[in-house]
Each structure stands twice: as structure tokens, then as C-alpha cells.
Design a protein around this motif. Structure first.
Motif, short mmCIF file in Angstrom:
data_model
loop_
_atom_site.label_atom_id
_atom_site.label_comp_id
_atom_site.label_asym_id
_atom_site.label_seq_id
_atom_site.Cartn_x
_atom_site.Cartn_y
_atom_site.Cartn_z
N SER A 112 0.82 -1.21 0.00
CA SER A 112 0.00 0.00 0.00
C SER A 112 0.85 1.26 0.00
CB SER A 112 -0.93 0.02 1.22
OG SER A 112 -1.81 -1.07 1.22
N VAL A 113 2.14 1.11 0.36
CA VAL A 113 2.99 2.30 0.49
C VAL A 113 4.35 2.17 -0.17
CG1 VAL A 113 1.91 3.08 2.63
CG2 VAL A 113 3.81 1.49 2.75
N GLU A 114 4.71 1.00 -0.69
CA GLU A 114 6.05 0.82 -1.24
C GLU A 114 6.03 -0.09 -2.44
OE1 GLU A 114 7.81 -2.75 1.49
OE2 GLU A 114 7.57 -0.80 2.47
N ASN A 115 7.20 -0.22 -3.08
CA ASN A 115 7.34 -1.09 -4.24
C ASN A 115 6.91 -2.50 -3.89
OD1 ASN A 115 8.73 -3.05 -6.07
ND2 ASN A 115 9.40 -1.14 -7.04
N ALA A 116 6.07 -3.08 -4.71
CA ALA A 116 5.41 -4.33 -4.33
C ALA A 116 5.92 -5.55 -5.09
CB ALA A 116 3.91 -4.19 -4.55
N ALA A 285 -2.66 13.00 19.57
CA ALA A 285 -2.04 13.22 18.26
C ALA A 285 -1.49 14.63 18.18
CB ALA A 285 -3.05 12.95 17.16
N TYR A 286 -0.42 14.89 18.90
CA TYR A 286 0.14 16.24 18.98
C TYR A 286 0.76 16.69 17.65
CZ TYR A 286 4.23 13.27 20.00
OH TYR A 286 5.20 12.30 19.97
N ASP A 287 1.05 15.76 16.76
CA ASP A 287 1.68 16.09 15.48
C ASP A 287 0.81 15.63 14.31
OD1 ASP A 287 2.00 13.41 16.07
OD2 ASP A 287 3.92 13.24 15.04
N LEU A 288 -0.48 15.68 14.48
CA LEU A 288 -1.39 15.07 13.50
C LEU A 288 -1.22 15.64 12.10
CD1 LEU A 288 -3.67 13.15 12.86
CD2 LEU A 288 -5.31 14.89 13.60
N ASP A 289 -1.14 16.94 11.95
CA ASP A 289 -1.03 17.53 10.61
C ASP A 289 0.22 17.03 9.90
OD1 ASP A 289 -3.36 18.94 10.94
OD2 ASP A 289 -2.37 20.78 11.61
N ASN A 290 1.33 16.99 10.62
CA ASN A 290 2.57 16.49 10.01
C ASN A 290 2.44 15.01 9.66
OD1 ASN A 290 5.68 16.65 9.56
ND2 ASN A 290 5.40 14.90 10.91
N TYR A 291 1.84 14.24 10.57
CA TYR A 291 1.73 12.79 10.33
C TYR A 291 0.86 12.51 9.11
CZ TYR A 291 2.00 7.89 11.65
OH TYR A 291 2.27 6.54 11.65
N LEU A 292 -0.25 13.21 9.00
CA LEU A 292 -1.14 13.00 7.86
C LEU A 292 -0.49 13.42 6.55
CD1 LEU A 292 -4.58 14.20 9.33
CD2 LEU A 292 -3.83 11.85 8.93
N GLU A 295 3.63 11.02 6.67
CA GLU A 295 3.84 9.60 7.00
C GLU A 295 3.02 8.73 6.05
OE1 GLU A 295 5.89 8.42 9.49
OE2 GLU A 295 6.43 10.30 10.48
N ARG A 296 2.92 7.44 6.33
CA ARG A 296 2.40 6.51 5.33
C ARG A 296 0.88 6.49 5.17
NH1 ARG A 296 2.99 0.72 8.43
NH2 ARG A 296 3.80 1.50 10.40
N GLY A 297 0.14 7.12 6.07
CA GLY A 297 -1.30 7.21 5.89
C GLY A 297 -2.06 6.04 6.50
N PHE A 298 -3.38 6.09 6.37
CA PHE A 298 -4.26 5.14 7.05
C PHE A 298 -5.25 4.51 6.06
CE2 PHE A 298 -3.04 8.46 10.01
CZ PHE A 298 -2.56 7.73 11.09
N TYR A 299 -5.76 3.36 6.45
CA TYR A 299 -6.81 2.71 5.69
C TYR A 299 -8.19 3.27 6.05
CZ TYR A 299 -3.37 -0.84 4.33
OH TYR A 299 -2.29 -1.49 3.81
N LEU A 300 -8.27 3.93 7.17
CA LEU A 300 -9.53 4.53 7.59
C LEU A 300 -9.37 6.04 7.69
CD1 LEU A 300 -8.63 5.16 10.66
CD2 LEU A 300 -9.55 2.92 11.17
N ASN A 301 -10.47 6.72 7.99
CA ASN A 301 -10.44 8.16 8.17
C ASN A 301 -10.05 8.45 9.62
OD1 ASN A 301 -11.30 10.89 8.81
ND2 ASN A 301 -12.36 10.89 6.84
#
Length: 363
Positions: A112-116, A285-292, A295-301
Motif C-alpha cells: 500500500s505504500v512501497e514497491n510491491a 495526536a500532537y503532530d497530527l497535521d505532520n503525520y497525515l 507519513e504513510r497514511g491510514f486505511y480509515l479516516n
């Protein structure tokens, strides 16, 4: 790196001409310490069924004898990726089952996030992938680059732990004694995950421990459980004077969850397993904006689908705990992550394996 995997594969393939031992089961592990959780529960379940033999194949040890046993095993279980699989030609009578170590679907991973390309080669040599819910099969199909026809929703074997007859009072008594804690206080387990951005890994730059303890320490003890990557690379920067217990090296993470009254986490999949205990979860989630963004992201919202409130500051976190954590979304969340919550996952997996093994024996 691929050369090493190819060498493992070539040596393995020499032994595939030998006959399959119908009673031999192999587990692919990293070390003695890694044989726990899913693999241990599967082994225990097989021991109830008959006189099986077990081979423990260590990933980083080129043992010819162990490779021979691996090649002649009727059943092979693994809990993580093993890249030599891409170059191994398994006997058609052998059943290869990927259990995966984490429940549900939260953070994106694998394909979902890298070469497969390598993952696809591995999955071609995997007979079945076990997941916890039909709702997440598409995510795992993408992550492992595996056809959905190979995915079975049978549960997480290690989750059977929470349905065993534990004497929680005795466990708490021993825990409080070990760390010289006030037994009248409840336990808050703080389990932050690893960030690729180094500056966000020092959680105490964002959690005001003095304020946290000033407001909550009369009723709660804070237990810290760092992600292994944080603990390995950043622990020297994270130590701080204050009232908390560092249980990052505590051997049994599941026991800590059993003992905890509240979980504080952020982007860690630990929250899915903790949810089985029907106890409050807060997402700090003190760093939520940066993480979203980075970083690699989520399968959910992340902002809408979590089984607990999201807070961004120490003050918000304290107020959330003082008022009482709202976990009203927990039940609906668990229904998206688990088809069955009953303590019988190991039984279902072994029942399935034995049934499929009989079919494979007809070749």
C-alpha cells in the motif's frame, strides 16, 4: 540483499525432492524471544490435536538441517514477511500460512505504500493469509499483493489471550509490588508509535509530565510503553525526571493491556487489540497535521473513524481523562475490524489448516 535471499532459496529447493512429513510443522521466527503470540497459540492448538513435530526456523541463520525440515514440512506458519519465500519452490503438499502479527487495518503498510514486486513474488508462494475481518480483505490484498481468494477471515490467534482465565487481581498485585506503586491508583498506559520525523519521537516534548501528574497523579499511575524503534534509537533523549514508569522492556505487552484502565496512543495499531478489552482509548495526536502529510497514511479516516477522542495538547488530554473518556464508538469500530470476538481464533485457524492439509495430501 536479494543475493542472500536467493541463496537461501536455492539451498531450500534442493530439499523439496524429499518426501513431506505429514506431522512436521515449521514456524519461521526471528529469535527465541519472537516465538510468542500467534505462533505460540497455533503450536499449542496443534498439540491438542495429535502427535505433531515442530521445527523452528530462524530467519537469519543459514542452517542446512533446518532448511531441510522446512522443505519437508506439511505446514509452515509465519508471522511476518520472509523474503527468501520469493525464491522457494514449495512442495504442493506443503501448506504455507501467513498469520501476520497485527489485527485489523489501521496504518497503511507493505504494497500500500512501497514497491510491491518482491511482495508479489512472496505471495505467489503463500497459500493463505489470515485476517480478522472480511471488511479489511481489500486492504490486505493490496498490502501483501496477494489474491483475495487466498485470504481467510479467521481471527488473530494471539487475541485468544484475552479470553483466558487470568487472575487480573493477582497480576495487578504483583505489578504494583514490582514497581512499588500505590495499589489504589488506576493505570494509564501510554503507548506512542514511531515517527519517521525524528523530532516528534520525543513524546515528553509534547506531553507536559509535570502538569499531567499535578492533575491526575492522585488517581492514576502513568505507564510508558515506547515503540521498539523509539526505544532503540531515541530512548536516551526521552528519559525525563518525573512520575511515570517506563515499561518499554516489559516482556508481556498483552499483560500490560490487561492491567491498564485507559490507553493513550496516537497512530499505533495497539489500539485495535486494546479495544477487545472494552476499555477507554484516547488518541494524543500532537503532530497530527505532520503525520497525515508526511507519513504513510491510514486505511480509515483518522479524524472520523477512531474508537475514542482525539486530543492535541496536554490540557486537552487531561480534561478528557478528568471528564471520563467517551468510548461510545468502540463497539461499531470493533465490528469493522473483527468478524468474531470469541477467543476461538486459534481453533479456527488450525481447523482450517488441517482441512486444507488433507486436500493437499491428495496430490
Amino acid at each position: 540483499m536479494f543475493l542472500k535471499h536467493k541463496i537461501f532459496g536455492k539451498i531450500f529447493n534442493v530439499f523439496t525432492r524429499f518426501s513431506i512429513d505429514d506431522n512436521l510443522i515449521s514456524f519461521i521466527i526471528d529469535s527465541n524471544e519472537s516465538f510468542s503470540g500467534n505462533l505460540e497459540y497455533i503450536k499449542n492448538e496443534f498439540e491438542k490435536r495429535g502427535n505433531f513435530k515442530f521445527n523452528f526456523y530462524y530467519k537469519d541463520k543459514l542452517s542446512v538441517n533446518s532448511l531441510k525440515k522446512l522443505a519437508t514440512s506439511k505446514y509452515i506458519f509465519l508471522n511476518d514477511n520472509f523474503f527468501p519465500f520469493a525464491f522457494m519452490n514449495f512442495n504442493k503438499k506443503t501448506l504455507v500460512i501467513q498469520l501476520w502479527h497485527a489485527p485489523g487495518a489501521f496504518k497503511k503498510f507493505g504494497g500500500s505504500v512501497e514497491n510491491a514486486s518482491m511482495l508479489k513474488m512472496i505471495s505467489q508462494n503463500t497459500d493463505y493469509l489470515i485476517v480478522t475481518s472480511k471488511n479489511i480483505e481489500d486492504f490486505y490484498s493490496e498490502a501483501f499483493q496477494i489474491d483475495k481468494s487466498k485470504i481467510r477471515s479467521l481471527g488473530l490467534p494471539r487475541a485468544d489471550y484475552y479470553f483466558e482465565n487470568h487472575d487480573v487481581d493477582e497480576l495487578k498485585k504483583n505489578f504494583y509490588k514490582r514497581y512499588n506503586l500505590d495499589s489504589n491508583k488506576k493505570i494509564i498506559l501510554y503507548a506512542p508509535t514511531f515517527r519517521e520525523n525524528e523530532k516528534f519521537n520525543n513524546v515528553f516534548n509534547y506531553l507536559d509530565l509535570a502538569k499531567f501528574n499535578e492533575r491526575l497523579s492522585d488517581d492514576y499511575t502513568l505507564i510508558l510503553r515506547l515503540h521498539p524503534k523509539i526505544n532503540k534509537f531515541y530512548s536516551s533523549d526521552i528519559k525525563i525526571e518525573g512520575d511515570y514508569i517506563d515499561c518499554s522492556d516489559y516482556k508481556n505487552e498483552q499483560e500490560l493491556m490487561l492491567l491498564a484502565d485507559i490507553l493513550i496512543t496516537d497512530y499505533s495499531s495497539i489500539m485495535i487489540e486494546f479495544g477487545l478489552l472494552n476499555k477507554p482509548i484516547v488518541f494524543f495526536a500532537y503532530d497530527l497535521d505532520n503525520y497525515l502529510s508526511n507519513e504513510r497514511g491510514f486505511y480509515l479516516n483518522y479524524k472520523n473513524d477512531l474508537p475514542g477522542p482525539i486530543v492535541h495538547t496536554t490540557e486537552e488530554l487531561i480534561e478528557c481523562i478528568e471528564k471520563g473518556v467517551d468510548n461510545s464508538n468502540l463497539d461499531s469500530f470493533l465490528k469493522t475490524q473483527f468478524d468474531e470476538i470469541d477467543g476461538n481464533s486459534s481453533k479456527r485457524v488450525v481447523d482450517f489448516a488441517l482441512k486444507e492439509g488433507e486436500k493437499n495430501g491428495e496430490y
